[in-house]
Design a protein around this motif. Structure first.
Motif, PDB file in Angstrom:
ATOM      1  N   GLY A   1      42.571  44.213  42.328  1.00 35.80           N
ATOM      2  CA  GLY A   1      41.593  43.760  41.341  1.00 35.80           C
ATOM      3  C   GLY A   1      41.537  42.247  41.255  1.00 35.80           C
ATOM      4  O   GLY A   1      40.453  41.656  41.128  1.00 35.80           O
ATOM      5  N   GLU A   2      42.701  41.609  41.331  1.00 32.35           N
ATOM      6  CA  GLU A   2      42.752  40.143  41.276  1.00 32.35           C
ATOM      7  C   GLU A   2      42.018  39.523  42.453  1.00 32.35           C
ATOM      8  O   GLU A   2      41.329  38.501  42.300  1.00 32.35           O
ATOM      9  CB  GLU A   2      44.213  39.675  41.269  1.00 32.35           C
ATOM     10  CG  GLU A   2      44.921  39.872  39.940  1.00 32.35           C
ATOM     11  CD  GLU A   2      46.360  39.387  39.994  1.00 32.35           C
ATOM     12  OE1 GLU A   2      46.759  38.825  41.041  1.00 32.35           O
ATOM     13  OE2 GLU A   2      47.084  39.562  38.999  1.00 32.35           O
ATOM     14  N   SER A   3      42.145  40.107  43.634  1.00 32.29           N
ATOM     15  CA  SER A   3      41.502  39.532  44.817  1.00 32.29           C
ATOM     16  C   SER A   3      39.987  39.564  44.690  1.00 32.29           C
ATOM     17  O   SER A   3      39.297  38.626  45.112  1.00 32.29           O
ATOM     18  CB  SER A   3      41.947  40.285  46.080  1.00 32.29           C
ATOM     19  OG  SER A   3      41.468  41.619  46.079  1.00 32.29           O
ATOM     20  N   ILE A   4      39.463  40.635  44.079  1.00 26.64           N
ATOM     21  CA  ILE A   4      38.013  40.722  43.860  1.00 26.64           C
ATOM     22  C   ILE A   4      37.578  39.694  42.819  1.00 26.64           C
ATOM     23  O   ILE A   4      36.549  39.022  42.974  1.00 26.64           O
ATOM     24  CB  ILE A   4      37.622  42.149  43.440  1.00 26.64           C
ATOM     25  CG1 ILE A   4      37.834  43.115  44.620  1.00 26.64           C
ATOM     26  CG2 ILE A   4      36.166  42.206  42.961  1.00 26.64           C
ATOM     27  CD1 ILE A   4      37.644  44.564  44.271  1.00 26.64           C
ATOM     28  N   ALA A   5      38.363  39.548  41.750  1.00 27.43           N
ATOM     29  CA  ALA A   5      38.035  38.566  40.714  1.00 27.43           C
ATOM     30  C   ALA A   5      38.108  37.143  41.265  1.00 27.43           C
ATOM     31  O   ALA A   5      37.270  36.294  40.935  1.00 27.43           O
ATOM     32  CB  ALA A   5      38.984  38.723  39.528  1.00 27.43           C
ATOM     33  N   ARG A   6      39.086  36.876  42.129  1.00 28.56           N
ATOM     34  CA  ARG A   6      39.192  35.543  42.733  1.00 28.56           C
ATOM     35  C   ARG A   6      37.989  35.242  43.616  1.00 28.56           C
ATOM     36  O   ARG A   6      37.520  34.100  43.677  1.00 28.56           O
ATOM     37  CB  ARG A   6      40.476  35.443  43.559  1.00 28.56           C
ATOM     38  CG  ARG A   6      41.735  35.371  42.739  1.00 28.56           C
ATOM     39  CD  ARG A   6      42.946  35.081  43.605  1.00 28.56           C
ATOM     40  NE  ARG A   6      44.184  35.293  42.879  1.00 28.56           N
ATOM     41  CZ  ARG A   6      44.717  34.434  42.024  1.00 28.56           C
ATOM     42  NH1 ARG A   6      44.099  33.281  41.790  1.00 28.56           N
ATOM     43  NH2 ARG A   6      45.845  34.695  41.403  1.00 28.56           N
ATOM     44  N   LEU A   7      37.467  36.256  44.290  1.00 26.36           N
ATOM     45  CA  LEU A   7      36.285  36.064  45.123  1.00 26.36           C
ATOM     46  C   LEU A   7      35.089  35.673  44.260  1.00 26.36           C
ATOM     47  O   LEU A   7      34.310  34.782  44.614  1.00 26.36           O
ATOM     48  CB  LEU A   7      35.983  37.344  45.907  1.00 26.36           C
ATOM     49  CG  LEU A   7      34.823  37.303  46.909  1.00 26.36           C
ATOM     50  CD1 LEU A   7      35.024  36.179  47.928  1.00 26.36           C
ATOM     51  CD2 LEU A   7      34.688  38.650  47.620  1.00 26.36           C
ATOM     52  N   SER A   8      34.959  36.317  43.098  1.00 16.85           N
ATOM     53  CA  SER A   8      33.897  35.950  42.163  1.00 16.85           C
ATOM     54  C   SER A   8      34.075  34.510  41.695  1.00 16.85           C
ATOM     55  O   SER A   8      33.108  33.737  41.630  1.00 16.85           O
ATOM     56  CB  SER A   8      33.923  36.891  40.957  1.00 16.85           C
ATOM     57  OG  SER A   8      33.079  36.426  39.922  1.00 16.85           O
ATOM     58  N   ASN A   9      35.312  34.138  41.367  1.00 16.70           N
ATOM     59  CA  ASN A   9      35.596  32.770  40.931  1.00 16.70           C
ATOM     60  C   ASN A   9      35.301  31.766  42.034  1.00 16.70           C
ATOM     61  O   ASN A   9      34.840  30.652  41.782  1.00 16.70           O
ATOM     62  CB  ASN A   9      37.057  32.637  40.496  1.00 16.70           C
ATOM     63  CG  ASN A   9      37.381  33.371  39.199  1.00 16.70           C
ATOM     64  OD1 ASN A   9      38.505  33.365  38.736  1.00 16.70           O
ATOM     65  ND2 ASN A   9      36.395  34.040  38.618  1.00 16.70           N
ATOM     66  N   MET A  10      35.575  32.157  43.274  1.00 11.58           N
ATOM     67  CA  MET A  10      35.327  31.277  44.412  1.00 11.58           C
ATOM     68  C   MET A  10      33.828  31.021  44.592  1.00 11.58           C
ATOM     69  O   MET A  10      33.392  29.881  44.783  1.00 11.58           O
ATOM     70  CB  MET A  10      35.876  31.906  45.701  1.00 11.58           C
ATOM     71  CG  MET A  10      35.672  31.063  46.954  1.00 11.58           C
ATOM     72  SD  MET A  10      36.005  32.010  48.461  1.00 11.58           S
ATOM     73  CE  MET A  10      37.706  32.471  48.201  1.00 11.58           C
ATOM     74  N   LEU A  11      33.020  32.079  44.465  1.00 11.75           N
ATOM     75  CA  LEU A  11      31.576  31.948  44.701  1.00 11.75           C
ATOM     76  C   LEU A  11      30.851  31.331  43.509  1.00 11.75           C
ATOM     77  O   LEU A  11      29.884  30.585  43.688  1.00 11.75           O
ATOM     78  CB  LEU A  11      30.971  33.317  45.008  1.00 11.75           C
ATOM     79  CG  LEU A  11      31.371  33.961  46.336  1.00 11.75           C
ATOM     80  CD1 LEU A  11      30.771  35.351  46.448  1.00 11.75           C
ATOM     81  CD2 LEU A  11      30.912  33.098  47.507  1.00 11.75           C
ATOM     82  N   GLY A  12      31.302  31.658  42.284  1.00  6.76           N
ATOM     83  CA  GLY A  12      30.564  31.221  41.106  1.00  6.76           C
ATOM     84  C   GLY A  12      31.281  30.188  40.261  1.00  6.76           C
ATOM     85  O   GLY A  12      30.735  29.758  39.240  1.00  6.76           O
ATOM     86  N   GLY A  13      32.498  29.817  40.650  1.00 12.78           N
ATOM     87  CA  GLY A  13      33.265  28.892  39.827  1.00 12.78           C
ATOM     88  C   GLY A  13      33.734  29.535  38.541  1.00 12.78           C
ATOM     89  O   GLY A  13      34.193  28.868  37.622  1.00 12.78           O
ATOM     90  N   GLY A  14      33.630  30.839  38.455  1.00 11.04           N
ATOM     91  CA  GLY A  14      33.991  31.604  37.266  1.00 11.04           C
ATOM     92  C   GLY A  14      33.249  32.916  37.302  1.00 11.04           C
ATOM     93  O   GLY A  14      33.229  33.613  38.314  1.00 11.04           O
ATOM     94  N   VAL A  15      32.556  33.232  36.199  1.00 11.67           N
ATOM     95  CA  VAL A  15      31.808  34.486  36.105  1.00 11.67           C
ATOM     96  C   VAL A  15      30.422  34.324  36.720  1.00 11.67           C
ATOM     97  O   VAL A  15      29.765  33.289  36.565  1.00 11.67           O
ATOM     98  CB  VAL A  15      31.697  34.929  34.630  1.00 11.67           C
ATOM     99  CG1 VAL A  15      30.759  36.122  34.482  1.00 11.67           C
ATOM    100  CG2 VAL A  15      33.080  35.267  34.080  1.00 11.67           C
ATOM    101  N   ILE A  16      29.971  35.355  37.432  1.00 11.12           N
ATOM    102  CA  ILE A  16      28.633  35.397  38.031  1.00 11.12           C
ATOM    103  C   ILE A  16      27.740  36.291  37.172  1.00 11.12           C
ATOM    104  O   ILE A  16      28.186  37.329  36.666  1.00 11.12           O
ATOM    105  CB  ILE A  16      28.700  35.950  39.470  1.00 11.12           C
ATOM    106  CG1 ILE A  16      29.365  34.936  40.403  1.00 11.12           C
ATOM    107  CG2 ILE A  16      27.320  36.324  39.996  1.00 11.12           C
ATOM    108  CD1 ILE A  16      29.616  35.472  41.808  1.00 11.12           C
ATOM    109  N   VAL A  17      26.482  35.913  37.003  1.00 14.39           N
ATOM    110  CA  VAL A  17      25.506  36.755  36.308  1.00 14.39           C
ATOM    111  C   VAL A  17      24.333  37.033  37.244  1.00 14.39           C
ATOM    112  O   VAL A  17      23.904  36.154  38.006  1.00 14.39           O
ATOM    113  CB  VAL A  17      25.020  36.103  34.991  1.00 14.39           C
ATOM    114  CG1 VAL A  17      24.306  34.774  35.241  1.00 14.39           C
ATOM    115  CG2 VAL A  17      24.116  37.051  34.206  1.00 14.39           C
TER     116      VAL A  17
END
Length: 456
Positions: free
Chosen positions: A318-334
């Motif tokens: 789960g952390e790896s997926i969340a880190r990918l989101s953080n990598m692409l969006g700098g945090g949360v993506i909408v």
């Protein structure tokens, strides 16, 4: 310094354990150690103006401090054995429900009076759900709201602060067995006790694993829930939320037969950031005070993933997926739902022109680049299923924030007393992997307090 009981963690489990013990035996010498701040010092710096996104504070005021991660949650206490954990497997279904009702009585006594209790009993909505391949789970729900929940916690602390030693901003670094008890080490000092209650919540999962490994306490892999937070106009779900407030709806996908569920529904609420071990994810809050309410409702759609041998690190996944989101969006993506199904990234212009005004400043992006296809397919299928009971859910302008991850601790091997293999060492709340909710965690705290009271 020597105590009769040391409690590690001032979340719901720790608070209700401490409260029950000091209420029934004021002679007990009790200490509570909390890695985060006291309640009045818990302030998230995100104000939407000067600070618009997570700045990774050393101690996240949303996730830790007096009240735990539940302090600024929506204050929903679900009285049920159908979800929220498996406490009943250890102490029995009847006793689990009785303890949850007892916790509700305490909440009412300390500031929750006047808040509403919702129930699924006798609702016609269960039939509506079943007619559309959805299952509405049974529960009674006490909604305190983030604001009233804070009041209750403040009153409970005021009741206990002169009777118990609270150590805030004091992360416990080590738990050791002594000849007749336990030694708790912090950065500056060590403390000893006859009995130790560990209640570190989900954010203490990595710490809990290390303690179990050191003390040779067996654990088994749990699950991780991965998905998105949906935000839409409140009127679309008002026929559900006005009657039930929190509707736990489960759907089994046609394509993979995966279970997708709604979670943490916040009528007229806001979407917020969470920071767990440096990873920014998304959650939702709502308020009892009408002045703080918005025109939107938000809720999570989560897909549960269980792993078998040889893989054991469900939280790491789960952390790896969340880190990918953080990598692409700098945090949360909408992302707009319409953009997702069309296979295009959302941009600020389309979101601003939409019918839903976001309550969280997040980076417009493409969730299909973050979430695994199987999980995303299940979420999309669930949105179309919900659209049949709440028309408008699948509108193009419905917003999806990602990712939302619910981390579960490794399930700790504890007995019917919630006691580990070491006498006098108890593990309660979400840190045990047994409870997953405010009500179950609080009930486990009361239960262990009574076990200890029966021995001293």
């Amino acid at each position: 310094m020597k105590y009769d009981v040391i409690i590690i963690g001032a979340g719901p489990g720790g608070i209700f354990s401490a409260y029950e013990m000091v209420r029934k035996n004021s002679a007990l010498k009790i200490a509570v150690f909390e890695s985060g701040h006291s309640l009045e010092q818990r302030k998230c710096p995100i104000d939407g103006e000067k600070v618009k996104s997570c700045i990774s504070c050393k101690s996240c005021s949303i996730m830790s401090g007096f009240g735990g991660a539940g302090a600024f949650s929506d204050g929903k206490y679900n009285i049920t054995n159908d979800f929220g954990g498996t406490l009943f497997e250890h102490i029995g279904k009847t006793q689990a429900l009785d303890l949850m009702r007892y916790v509700d009585d305490i909440n009412m006594k300390y500031g929750g009076e006047g808040t509403k209790m919702y129930t699924t009993a006798g609702t016609h909505l269960k039939k509506l759900c079943l007619q559309n391949k959805l299952n509405l789970l049974d529960a009674s729900v006490r909604h305190l709201g983030t604001d009233i929940n804070y009041v209750v916690l403040a009153n409970l602390y005021s009741e206990m602060k002169d009777k118990i030693d609270f150590y805030f901003d004091s992360p416990v670094t080590d738990v050791e067995m002594t000849g007749d008890g336990y030694r708790i080490s912090c950065k500056e000092a060590s403390y000893e006790c006859d009995r130790c209650v560990i209640s570190v919540g989900r954010s203490g999962s990595k710490w809990m694993e290390k303690v179990c490994e050191k003390l040779d306490i067996s654990t088994k892999s749990n699950r991780v829930d991965i998905g998105v937070r949906v935000e839409l106009p409140a009127v679309i779900f008002s026929h559900l939320t006005d009657e039930l407030y929190e509707s736990k709806i489960v759907y089994r996908t046609e394509k993979f037969e995966d279970r997708v569920r709604t979670f943490c529904m916040n009528p007229y609420g806001i979407v917020v950031n969470e920071n767990t071990n440096g990873i920014v994810t998304v959650n939702g809050h709502s308020y009892e005070d009408t002045q703080k309410q918005t025109a939107n409702t938000n809720f999570a759609l989560l897909v549960a993933k269980h792993f078998s041998e040889p893989f054991k690190d469900s939280n790491g996944y789960g952390e790896s997926i969340a880190r990918l989101s953080n990598m692409l969006g700098g945090g949360v993506i909408v992302q707009r739902f319409g953009d997702l199904v069309r296979g295009r990234r959302s941009n600020s212009k389309r979101i601003e022109e939409g019918l839903v005004t976001p309550t969280l400043a997040a980076t417009p992006g493409d969730l299909s680049l973050v979430l695994p296809k199987r999980i995303l397919d299940g979420i999309i299928e669930m949105i179309y299923a919900l659209d049949k009971i709440a028309p408008g859910t699948a509108n193009d302008d419905t917003l999806l924030y990602g990712v939302e991850v619910k981390f579960y601790n490794m399930e700790v091997d504890i007995d019917e007393n919630l006691e580990s293999r070491h006498k006098g060492l108890y593990v309660i709340g979400d840190g045990s992997g047994v409870t997953h909710s405010l009500s179950h965690a609080s009930a486990s705290g009361v239960y262990v307090a009574r076990q200890i009271l029966g021995q001293v």
